[in-house]
Motif scaffolding. Structure first.
Motif, PDB file in Angstrom:
ATOM      1  N   THR A 253      13.160  46.536 -22.472  1.00  0.00           N
ATOM      2  CA  THR A 253      14.431  45.760 -22.164  1.00  0.00           C
ATOM      3  C   THR A 253      14.506  45.767 -20.649  1.00  0.00           C
ATOM      4  O   THR A 253      15.023  44.786 -20.196  1.00  0.00           O
ATOM      5  N   ALA A 254      14.238  47.051 -20.009  1.00  0.00           N
ATOM      6  CA  ALA A 254      14.467  46.926 -18.684  1.00  0.00           C
ATOM      7  C   ALA A 254      13.306  46.332 -18.134  1.00  0.00           C
ATOM      8  O   ALA A 254      13.707  45.237 -17.161  1.00  0.00           O
ATOM      9  N   ALA A 255      12.290  46.147 -18.527  1.00  0.00           N
ATOM     10  CA  ALA A 255      11.164  45.293 -17.873  1.00  0.00           C
ATOM     11  C   ALA A 255      11.615  43.644 -18.179  1.00  0.00           C
ATOM     12  O   ALA A 255      11.238  42.738 -17.204  1.00  0.00           O
ATOM     13  N   GLN A 256      11.938  43.526 -19.351  1.00  0.00           N
ATOM     14  CA  GLN A 256      12.456  42.017 -19.563  1.00  0.00           C
ATOM     15  C   GLN A 256      13.653  41.584 -18.678  1.00  0.00           C
ATOM     16  O   GLN A 256      13.452  40.404 -17.848  1.00  0.00           O
ATOM     17  N   LYS A 257      14.407  42.500 -18.270  1.00  0.00           N
ATOM     18  CA  LYS A 257      15.418  42.245 -17.283  1.00  0.00           C
ATOM     19  C   LYS A 257      14.777  42.167 -16.028  1.00  0.00           C
ATOM     20  O   LYS A 257      15.279  41.070 -14.971  1.00  0.00           O
ATOM     21  N   ALA A 258      14.065  42.957 -15.617  1.00  0.00           N
ATOM     22  CA  ALA A 258      13.305  42.860 -14.089  1.00  0.00           C
ATOM     23  C   ALA A 258      12.496  41.652 -14.209  1.00  0.00           C
ATOM     24  O   ALA A 258      12.460  41.094 -13.121  1.00  0.00           O
ATOM     25  N   GLN A 259      11.782  41.259 -15.175  1.00  0.00           N
ATOM     26  CA  GLN A 259      11.013  40.253 -15.003  1.00  0.00           C
ATOM     27  C   GLN A 259      11.958  38.602 -14.891  1.00  0.00           C
ATOM     28  O   GLN A 259      11.479  37.930 -14.027  1.00  0.00           O
ATOM     29  N   GLU A 260      13.097  38.998 -15.427  1.00  0.00           N
ATOM     30  CA  GLU A 260      13.988  37.456 -15.153  1.00  0.00           C
ATOM     31  C   GLU A 260      14.303  37.415 -13.738  1.00  0.00           C
ATOM     32  O   GLU A 260      14.544  36.451 -13.369  1.00  0.00           O
ATOM     33  N   LEU A 261      14.738  38.678 -13.157  1.00  0.00           N
ATOM     34  CA  LEU A 261      14.947  38.549 -11.663  1.00  0.00           C
ATOM     35  C   LEU A 261      13.615  38.240 -10.705  1.00  0.00           C
ATOM     36  O   LEU A 261      13.844  37.510  -9.970  1.00  0.00           O
ATOM     37  N   ARG A 262      12.412  38.758 -11.179  1.00  0.00           N
ATOM     38  CA  ARG A 262      11.392  38.517 -10.464  1.00  0.00           C
ATOM     39  C   ARG A 262      11.046  37.058 -10.736  1.00  0.00           C
ATOM     40  O   ARG A 262      10.402  36.282  -9.612  1.00  0.00           O
TER      41      ARG A 262
END
Length: 269
Positions: A253-262
């Protein structure tokens, strides 16, 4: 790490995301508390899941100091893991140190030589002899508090000095310090109305921008006023990424949130 390496990573990943490792045992998923070192277990999982989406990690020292020796050992293990496995990532000791002379040099040795950080946040209140000892270290960077995201920033930082503000005086004087090319500056994302003037005064330096996400900062506005030819921004997000889930899927889930920002950042590169 030199700036060229950081800029190269930003362009390769199309990301200028910095993830804050503000690791709190009261907030991490409960199943991790069974580990011998739950802080490191949490950090490692977050790093492994997000390292291709960001260019920097920023452990906040308070979250490690609060746990005494165990906290420092977890931080040391985290830094060893990062430097051995992901040496291309920029690391920031969010320590906000501010002392003079030999004391400042010892702080610098602790974080640069002993812990292996690439940079450290420093308070400018005591002037150049509290900053230049950090700037003396080759390929290391000093991130000066300029205009922070907290409400209390208005107590001092925006005090009027003739035709300019106190934080602008800090920017101008800091440019006269020895090795000032190794300076970066903390500028809160909640202060976007000031970022254009800050960029005008320090056109080439990187800005570390906390406050996007949980604190309400707007990425589009930060980019509008803060980008330079080398991107020149490190946008930090902590709680909005690392505590996005309390379940077994916390790292994904952290990766998903980071992906959104990236993905949003990629539009600006």
């Amino acid at each position: 790490m030199n700036i060229k390496t950081l800029v190269s990573e930003i362009r390769r990943k199309k990301s200028f995301l910095c993830i804050g490792l503000d690791t709190d045992l009261e907030k991490i998923p409960k199943h991790l508390l069974e580990n011998e070192d739950p802080i490191f277990a949490f950090n490692k999982a977050i790093i492994d899941a997000t390292h291709e989406l960001c260019v920097a990690y920023k452990p906040n020292m308070a979250f490690y100091e609060a746990y005494g020796v165990k906290g420092w050992k977890a931080l040391e293990k985290t830094m060893t893991y990062l430097n051995q496995n992901y040496p291309q990532l920029f690391t920031i000791a969010d320590a906000k140190r501010g002392d003079i002379g030999n004391t400042a040099t010892r702080y610098a040795k602790a974080f640069f030589d002993n812990m292996g950080f690439d940079s450290i946040t420093v308070a400018p209140y005591m002037g150049k002899d509290s900053v230049e000892p950090f700037l003396a270290f080759k390929d290391k960077h000093t991130i000066l508090l300029a205009l922070t995201s907290n409400t209390g920033a208005f107590d001092f930082q925006t005090k009027q000095l003739g035709d300019h503000f106190l934080y602008e005086e800090v920017l101008e004087i800091s440019k006269t310090y020895t090795n000032s090319e190794n300076l970066m500056y903390v500028v809160g994302a909640t202060k976007t109305e000031y970022i254009g003037e800050i960029r005008r005064r320090v056109p080439h330096n990187f800005l570390l921008v906390p406050g996007v996400g949980a604190q309400g900062g707007n990425l589009h506005d930060v980019c509008k006023y803060g980008l330079n030819s080398d991107i020149g921004l490190l946008i930090n997000s902590s709680r909005g990424i690392i505590y996005a889930s309390e379940g077994l899927d916390f790292a994904q889930t952290a990766a998903q949130k980071a992906q959104e920002l990236r993905d949003e950042m990629a539009k600006h590169i």
